[in-house]
Design an enzyme around this catalytic site. Sequence first.
Site, PDB file in Angstrom:
ATOM      1  N   LYS A   1       0.837  -1.207   0.000  1.00 23.63           N
ATOM      2  CA  LYS A   1       0.000   0.000   0.000  1.00 23.63           C
ATOM      3  C   LYS A   1       0.870   1.254   0.000  1.00 23.63           C
ATOM      4  O   LYS A   1       1.891   1.308   0.694  1.00 23.63           O
ATOM      5  CB  LYS A   1      -0.914  -0.043   1.228  1.00 23.63           C
ATOM      6  CG  LYS A   1      -1.959   1.062   1.314  1.00 23.63           C
ATOM      7  CD  LYS A   1      -2.870   0.788   2.498  1.00 23.63           C
ATOM      8  CE  LYS A   1      -3.868   1.904   2.736  1.00 23.63           C
ATOM      9  NZ  LYS A   1      -4.746   1.611   3.888  1.00 23.63           N
TER      10      LYS A   1
ATOM     11  N   SER B   1      -9.217   2.619   2.953  1.00 22.59           N
ATOM     12  CA  SER B   1      -8.189   3.227   2.141  1.00 22.59           C
ATOM     13  C   SER B   1      -7.294   2.222   1.405  1.00 22.59           C
ATOM     14  O   SER B   1      -6.474   2.606   0.591  1.00 22.59           O
ATOM     15  CB  SER B   1      -7.325   4.141   3.009  1.00 22.59           C
ATOM     16  OG  SER B   1      -6.698   3.416   4.044  1.00 22.59           O
TER      17      SER B   1
ATOM     18  N   SER C   1     -10.191   0.229   6.911  1.00 17.09           N
ATOM     19  CA  SER C   1      -9.514   0.341   5.614  1.00 17.09           C
ATOM     20  C   SER C   1      -9.066  -0.973   4.999  1.00 17.09           C
ATOM     21  O   SER C   1      -8.706  -1.006   3.829  1.00 17.09           O
ATOM     22  CB  SER C   1      -8.306   1.277   5.740  1.00 17.09           C
ATOM     23  OG  SER C   1      -8.730   2.599   5.931  1.00 17.09           O
TER      24      SER C   1
END
Length: 473
Positions: free
Chosen positions: A80, A155, A179
């Site tokens: 990520k 996210s 997330s």
Amino acid sequence: MADQGLVRETACAIVGKLKSGEVTPLDLLDVLEKRIAEVDDKVNALPTLCFDRARKHAAALMKKPASERGLLAGLPIPIKDLTSVAGVLTTQGSPIYKDNIPAKSDILVEHLENNGGVVYAKSNTPEFGAGANTFNEVFGPTRNPWDTSRSAAGSSGGAAVALATGTAWLAHGSDMGGSLRSPASFCGIVGMRPSIGRIARTIAAAVDRNLGVQGPMARNVEDLALLLDAMSGEHPADPLSLPVLPTSFLSAARSGSKPQRVAYSPDLGITPVDPEVAAVTRKAAQRFAEAGAIVEEAHPDLREAHECFHVLRAFDFALSKAALLRSKRNLLKPEVIWNIEEGLKLTVEQLERAEAQRVAMTARTLEFFDKYDLLLAPATIVPPFPVENRYVAECAGKKFDNYVEWLGIVYAITLVCCPALSLPCGFTASGLPVGLQVVAPPRGEAQLLAGAKVLEDILGMRGATPIDPRAPK
């Protein structure tokens, strides 16, 4: 020539092929590079690629005997874009860091690489992970492959979409207010928030920050357990980190251990929920009865969750981002500015109240788990929404006060320190995925994975992904 059919295999199967020598890490990188070229322009999941670095790492790994290449044995993994990878563009989704190339990787990345993971890409994220819709000023929006007019949530949206489209077998993400769980729900994959300390990471801003954790994402429960094994373990630089358990999470997932009593709640008593999402998740939860479990409607008392999370999240933003507000305010998105300013306005009394609320909710939740083995609830309160909407403004007739309140069903679980995952459990009438949130008591990852695998087998949804991105109907 590497076989493109490999993108449809499970991560566990691919690791088996790596260990037997049937495929090499370099073969897999070729497969991924071709697959990304075919599909990623439609979804924008992996905006930064680092195949040269990956091939160097893979070549070095291949010089070792197969038995010494770690748990992942050379399996490629995307990281990520909030997390530093040495020598690779790491933007955090912010114009402030659009040219940032860290010299050193996060502890988490080093740990994965030491366990045989090969980093080949960075997955897209909203700016600083703020907000559960993956878009930013650097790379633009990530789109949901089930309907490219829809949000992938966030996210860890890029990570979830990479898994759903076959540009990753496993993926790293992180979770403060859902997330890992929200994108998993929207994209029809599995995403897990582990217990505090389960995965060591480089500390920043404060030694004891614990709302946010790192975690695994995969297409099924066994693959998720494999990645959790590869990510877990203590590190002296992270004083909250926990030692590796004597029994692997993969063996726990495969144990067949069944919960005796589970609770289902459509709303945890704190949020509106879309009626279709409630119906799909309730039907899935009730199928635990097929494994002999008693299924009852119940939830712990989490009534302070909204106030508590709002305060503690704002404080976390102030700790970690106030310096950027002072020096780079003009480059921050409005939601990030709002978060930091909310944190800077807090009084010690507000913090005292929020911490007391968290302690009380955690105690009540632990007591709840004396009676129930697992708690089940929707992982998101709505199906995937239009990608141009920055967030969910209302649900079932209730308007929300701010852009994170729609995430109460996941952030309440964050506050009470429980591991939780989102398991694909069905589809809406229009064919969009719905995720069931499965929650276990703190440090109960083994029973969480075992129970989730039992239900996954009953639901029979393994293998629904990867898919080719689908245009709106």
